[in-house]
Motif scaffolding. Structure first.
Motif, PDB file in Angstrom:
ATOM      1  N   HIS A  30       7.237 -12.649 -21.966  1.00  0.00           N
ATOM      2  CA  HIS A  30       5.654 -12.628 -20.625  1.00  0.00           C
ATOM      3  C   HIS A  30       6.094 -12.769 -19.167  1.00  0.00           C
ATOM      4  N   GLY A  31       7.736 -13.384 -18.755  1.00  0.00           N
ATOM      5  CA  GLY A  31       8.231 -13.545 -17.438  1.00  0.00           C
ATOM      6  C   GLY A  31       8.561 -11.690 -17.493  1.00  0.00           C
ATOM      7  N   ALA A  32       9.125 -11.359 -18.249  1.00  0.00           N
ATOM      8  CA  ALA A  32       9.787  -9.578 -17.458  1.00  0.00           C
ATOM      9  C   ALA A  32       8.922  -9.138 -17.241  1.00  0.00           C
ATOM     10  N   ALA A  33       7.782  -8.951 -18.135  1.00  0.00           N
ATOM     11  CA  ALA A  33       6.182  -8.437 -17.979  1.00  0.00           C
ATOM     12  C   ALA A  33       5.610  -8.859 -16.546  1.00  0.00           C
ATOM     13  N   VAL A  34       5.643  -9.825 -16.661  1.00  0.00           N
ATOM     14  CA  VAL A  34       4.823 -10.547 -15.382  1.00  0.00           C
ATOM     15  C   VAL A  34       5.678  -9.912 -13.816  1.00  0.00           C
ATOM     16  N   ALA A  35       6.665 -10.422 -13.862  1.00  0.00           N
ATOM     17  CA  ALA A  35       7.534  -9.790 -12.959  1.00  0.00           C
ATOM     18  C   ALA A  35       7.914  -8.139 -12.240  1.00  0.00           C
ATOM     19  N   TYR A  36       7.951  -7.480 -13.733  1.00  0.00           N
ATOM     20  CA  TYR A  36       7.673  -5.609 -13.303  1.00  0.00           C
ATOM     21  C   TYR A  36       6.783  -5.692 -13.294  1.00  0.00           C
ATOM     22  N   ALA A  37       5.286  -5.984 -12.951  1.00  0.00           N
ATOM     23  CA  ALA A  37       4.124  -5.713 -12.976  1.00  0.00           C
ATOM     24  C   ALA A  37       3.654  -6.195 -11.324  1.00  0.00           C
ATOM     25  N   ALA A  38       4.549  -7.732 -11.127  1.00  0.00           N
ATOM     26  CA  ALA A  38       4.102  -7.930  -9.788  1.00  0.00           C
ATOM     27  C   ALA A  38       4.972  -7.240  -8.821  1.00  0.00           C
ATOM     28  N   THR A  39       6.099  -7.042  -9.504  1.00  0.00           N
ATOM     29  CA  THR A  39       7.347  -5.195  -7.949  1.00  0.00           C
ATOM     30  C   THR A  39       6.377  -4.116  -7.841  1.00  0.00           C
ATOM     31  N   LEU A  84       2.962  -3.925  -8.053  1.00  0.00           N
ATOM     32  CA  LEU A  84       1.934  -3.629  -7.986  1.00  0.00           C
ATOM     33  C   LEU A  84       1.940  -4.178  -6.468  1.00  0.00           C
ATOM     34  N   GLY A  85       3.843  -4.837  -5.561  1.00  0.00           N
ATOM     35  CA  GLY A  85       4.005  -4.760  -4.652  1.00  0.00           C
ATOM     36  C   GLY A  85       3.712  -6.386  -4.346  1.00  0.00           C
ATOM     37  N   HIS A  86       3.550  -7.332  -5.087  1.00  0.00           N
ATOM     38  CA  HIS A  86       3.495  -8.672  -5.107  1.00  0.00           C
ATOM     39  C   HIS A  86       4.821  -9.896  -5.692  1.00  0.00           C
ATOM     40  N   LYS A  87       5.445 -10.504  -4.556  1.00  0.00           N
ATOM     41  CA  LYS A  87       6.240 -11.960  -5.560  1.00  0.00           C
ATOM     42  C   LYS A  87       6.246 -12.375  -6.818  1.00  0.00           C
ATOM     43  N   SER A  88       6.648 -12.391  -7.399  1.00  0.00           N
ATOM     44  CA  SER A  88       6.844 -12.718  -8.635  1.00  0.00           C
ATOM     45  C   SER A  88       7.440 -14.498  -8.845  1.00  0.00           C
ATOM     46  N   LYS A  89       7.483 -15.669  -9.116  1.00  0.00           N
ATOM     47  CA  LYS A  89       8.025 -16.789  -9.978  1.00  0.00           C
ATOM     48  C   LYS A  89       7.906 -16.723 -11.260  1.00  0.00           C
ATOM     49  N   ILE A  90       9.269 -17.078 -11.951  1.00  0.00           N
ATOM     50  CA  ILE A  90       9.164 -17.338 -12.790  1.00  0.00           C
ATOM     51  C   ILE A  90       9.756 -18.650 -14.227  1.00  0.00           C
ATOM     52  N   PHE A  91       9.227 -19.874 -14.614  1.00  0.00           N
ATOM     53  CA  PHE A  91       9.781 -20.924 -14.987  1.00  0.00           C
ATOM     54  C   PHE A  91      10.032 -20.777 -16.518  1.00  0.00           C
ATOM     55  N   VAL A  92      11.095 -21.072 -16.740  1.00  0.00           N
ATOM     56  CA  VAL A  92      11.288 -20.724 -18.138  1.00  0.00           C
ATOM     57  C   VAL A  92      12.086 -21.936 -18.719  1.00  0.00           C
ATOM     58  N   PRO A  93      12.028 -22.426 -19.646  1.00  0.00           N
ATOM     59  CA  PRO A  93      12.376 -23.192 -20.681  1.00  0.00           C
ATOM     60  C   PRO A  93      14.021 -23.081 -20.507  1.00  0.00           C
ATOM     61  N   LYS A  94      14.861 -23.825 -20.489  1.00  0.00           N
ATOM     62  CA  LYS A  94      16.267 -24.216 -20.564  1.00  0.00           C
ATOM     63  C   LYS A  94      16.934 -24.572 -21.688  1.00  0.00           C
ATOM     64  N   ALA A  95      15.533 -25.028 -22.668  1.00  0.00           N
ATOM     65  CA  ALA A  95      16.422 -25.090 -23.869  1.00  0.00           C
ATOM     66  C   ALA A  95      16.191 -23.764 -25.129  1.00  0.00           C
ATOM     67  N   ILE A  96      15.248 -22.670 -24.259  1.00  0.00           N
ATOM     68  CA  ILE A  96      15.132 -21.953 -25.466  1.00  0.00           C
ATOM     69  C   ILE A  96      15.230 -20.051 -24.281  1.00  0.00           C
ATOM     70  N   ALA A  97      16.119 -20.602 -23.313  1.00  0.00           N
ATOM     71  CA  ALA A  97      16.362 -19.479 -22.692  1.00  0.00           C
ATOM     72  C   ALA A  97      17.641 -18.469 -23.056  1.00  0.00           C
ATOM     73  N   LYS A  98      17.279 -17.208 -23.457  1.00  0.00           N
ATOM     74  CA  LYS A  98      18.729 -16.345 -23.735  1.00  0.00           C
ATOM     75  C   LYS A  98      18.725 -15.290 -22.563  1.00  0.00           C
ATOM     76  N   GLU A  99      19.866 -15.225 -22.212  1.00  0.00           N
ATOM     77  CA  GLU A  99      20.664 -14.373 -21.005  1.00  0.00           C
ATOM     78  C   GLU A  99      20.370 -13.149 -20.572  1.00  0.00           C
ATOM     79  N   GLU A 100      20.099 -12.548 -22.222  1.00  0.00           N
ATOM     80  CA  GLU A 100      20.059 -11.045 -21.680  1.00  0.00           C
ATOM     81  C   GLU A 100      17.842 -10.921 -21.421  1.00  0.00           C
ATOM     82  N   LYS A 101      17.460 -12.188 -21.933  1.00  0.00           N
ATOM     83  CA  LYS A 101      15.487 -12.594 -21.328  1.00  0.00           C
ATOM     84  C   LYS A 101      16.004 -12.516 -19.511  1.00  0.00           C
ATOM     85  N   LEU A 102      17.197 -13.858 -19.668  1.00  0.00           N
ATOM     86  CA  LEU A 102      16.952 -14.117 -18.023  1.00  0.00           C
ATOM     87  C   LEU A 102      17.554 -12.844 -16.864  1.00  0.00           C
TER      88      LEU A 102
END
Length: 313
Positions: free
Chosen positions: A80-89, A91-109
Motif C-alpha cells: 500500500h505504501g509503495a502504491a500511494v508513493a507511486y500515485a502521489a509522485t 500526480l505531483g504530490h508528496k507522500s509520507k508512509i508509516f511502516v511498522p518496524k516489526a514487519i518491515a521488509k527491506e525489499e518493500k522499503l
C-alpha cells in the motif's frame, strides 16, 4: 444492501484509474501442473505497475478526493505504501508512509522510497502504526489514504474483479489472500452472488477468520511469513460488512503450506510472487480447498514485492 459500495462505484473507479495502471494478464495452467489434477487460472496482478493490486485503490483515492498542500499519508507493511508513493509522485504530490518496524521488509522499503515516499519506521504493533499515521494526518492536514477501510480504496481494489470477469468467461470460484479486507471486500462487492470468493489466510494473519467468529473488534498481532503482505490488525468496518454477507469459505493455513505453494508455482510456471500471493495458491496446493468436477477456479496472485528467492530457504 451495501450503501457505501456498489458495482457502479467500481465501474467509475475503473474508468478513473485506467490511464495510470496496467491491465494485467491471466494465464491458464493445465491439469497435472502444480501437483493438481484440475486446471486453474492465474490473475497476474503481481505484474501491476507497483508490483501489487494496491495501486488501484491508491489512484482511486487520489483522483476522487482533493489532495491538500500537505500531500498524502499512509500506513503500510509495504505494498500500500509503495502504491500511494507511486500515485502521489505521478500526480505531483508528496507522500509520507508509516511502516511498522516489526514487519518491515527491506525489499518493500526500497520500493516505497524509489517511488518517492518518505518512509517513517514505527515501533510497536501494526495498530500502533495506524494510530501514528492517523495522528499525522490530523496534525498536518495531509490526506489519509487508508489501506482497506474507505469506499474509494475498496472500489479501486474491486476493479481487479471487474477486469477478471472481462477476461475470463464463466468463473465459479476465486482464491483471495486477506489482510485488512480491502481486496476481498472490493472483489466480493463486484462479484456478488455470481462467483464464490474464498478467503485464504495464514495462522499468523487470520483477521477474517477471527472476525467471523469473534466480531470486528479484534487486534491481531501479525506474525509469520505473510505478515508483511497480510498483516492487518483487524478487518475494516466496510470490508467486514461485505465479508459477513458475501464470503462463506474461509481457509487458514500454516506457513509451511505457503512455502510449498511458492515452490510449486516456481517449478511449474517460473512465476514468483510474494508470500501473500502464495497464500492464495496454498488453498489449492494444500488440499484445503478441492474444487468440484468442472468447477472453474482462479487464483489472484496479488503481489510480487519480495526477494525473489524468499521461498527457497
Amino acid at each position: 444492501m451495501f450503501s457505501m459500495l456498489d458495482p457502479s462505484q467500481i465501474t467509475a473507479a475503473a474508468t478513473r484509474i485506467a490511464p495510470h495502471i496496467r491491465h494485467t494478464p491471466m494465464i491458464g495452467i493445465e491439469p497435472g501442473a502444480l501437483g493438481l489434477e484440475y486446471p486453474i487460472q492465474f490473475k497476474l496482478e503481481h505484474t501491476q505497475v507497483t508490483g501489487s493490486f494496491k495501486v488501484r485503490g491508491a489512484f482511486n483515492n487520489l483522483l476522487s478526493r482533493e489532495v491538500p498542500e500537505a500531500g498524502v499519508v499512509a500506513a503500510s507493511g509495504g505494498n500500500h505504501g509503495a502504491a500511494v508513493a507511486y500515485a502521489a509522485t505521478k500526480l505531483g504530490h508528496k507522500s509520507k508512509i508509516f511502516v511498522p518496524k516489526a514487519i518491515a521488509k527491506e525489499e518493500k522499503l526500497r520500493r516505497m522510497r524509489a517511488f518517492g515516499g518518505e518512509v517513517i519506521l514505527t515501533d510497536g504493533s501494526v495498530a500502533d502504526c495506524m494510530t501514528q499515521y492517523a495522528d499525522h494526518a490530523a496534525e498536518t492536514g495531509a490526506l489519509a489514504v487508508h489501506p482497506y477501510d474507505t469506499a474509494p480504496t475498496l472500489a479501486g481494489q474491486g476493479t481487479v474483479a471487474k477486469e477478471i470477469e472481462e477476461q475470463l468467461d464463466g468463473l465459479d470460484t476465486i482464491m483471495v489472500a486477506v489482510g485488512g479486507g480491502g481486496l476481498i471486500g472490493g472483489i466480493a462487492a463486484w462479484f456478488g452472488e455470481r462467483v464464490n470468493v474464498v478467503s485464504v489466510e495464514t495462522e499468523g494473519t487470520n483477521t477474517l477468520a477471527r472476525s467471523q467468529k469473534e466480531g470486528p473488534d479484534i487486534d491481531v498481532s501479525a506474525s509469520g511469513i505473510s505478515a508483511g503482505s497480510l498483516g492487518g490488525p483487524a478487518l475494516g468496518a466496510l470490508p467486514y460488512e461485505i465479508v459477513m454477507e458475501r464470503v462463506k469459505d474461509t481457509i487458514v493455513l500454516p506457513d509451511a503450506e505457503v512455502y510449498t505453494a511458492a515452490r510449486r508455482l516456481w517449478e511449474a510456471t517460473r512465476l514468483t510472487g510474494e508470500p501473500g500471493a502464495a497464500t492464495a495458491l496454498a488453498a489449492l496446493t494444500s488440499g484445503a480447498y478441492t474444487p468440484a468436477p468442472d468447477e472453474r477456479v482462479a487464483v489472484l496472485l496479488c503481489g510480487g514485492n519480495a526477494e525473489v528467492d524468499w521461498f527457497t530457504g
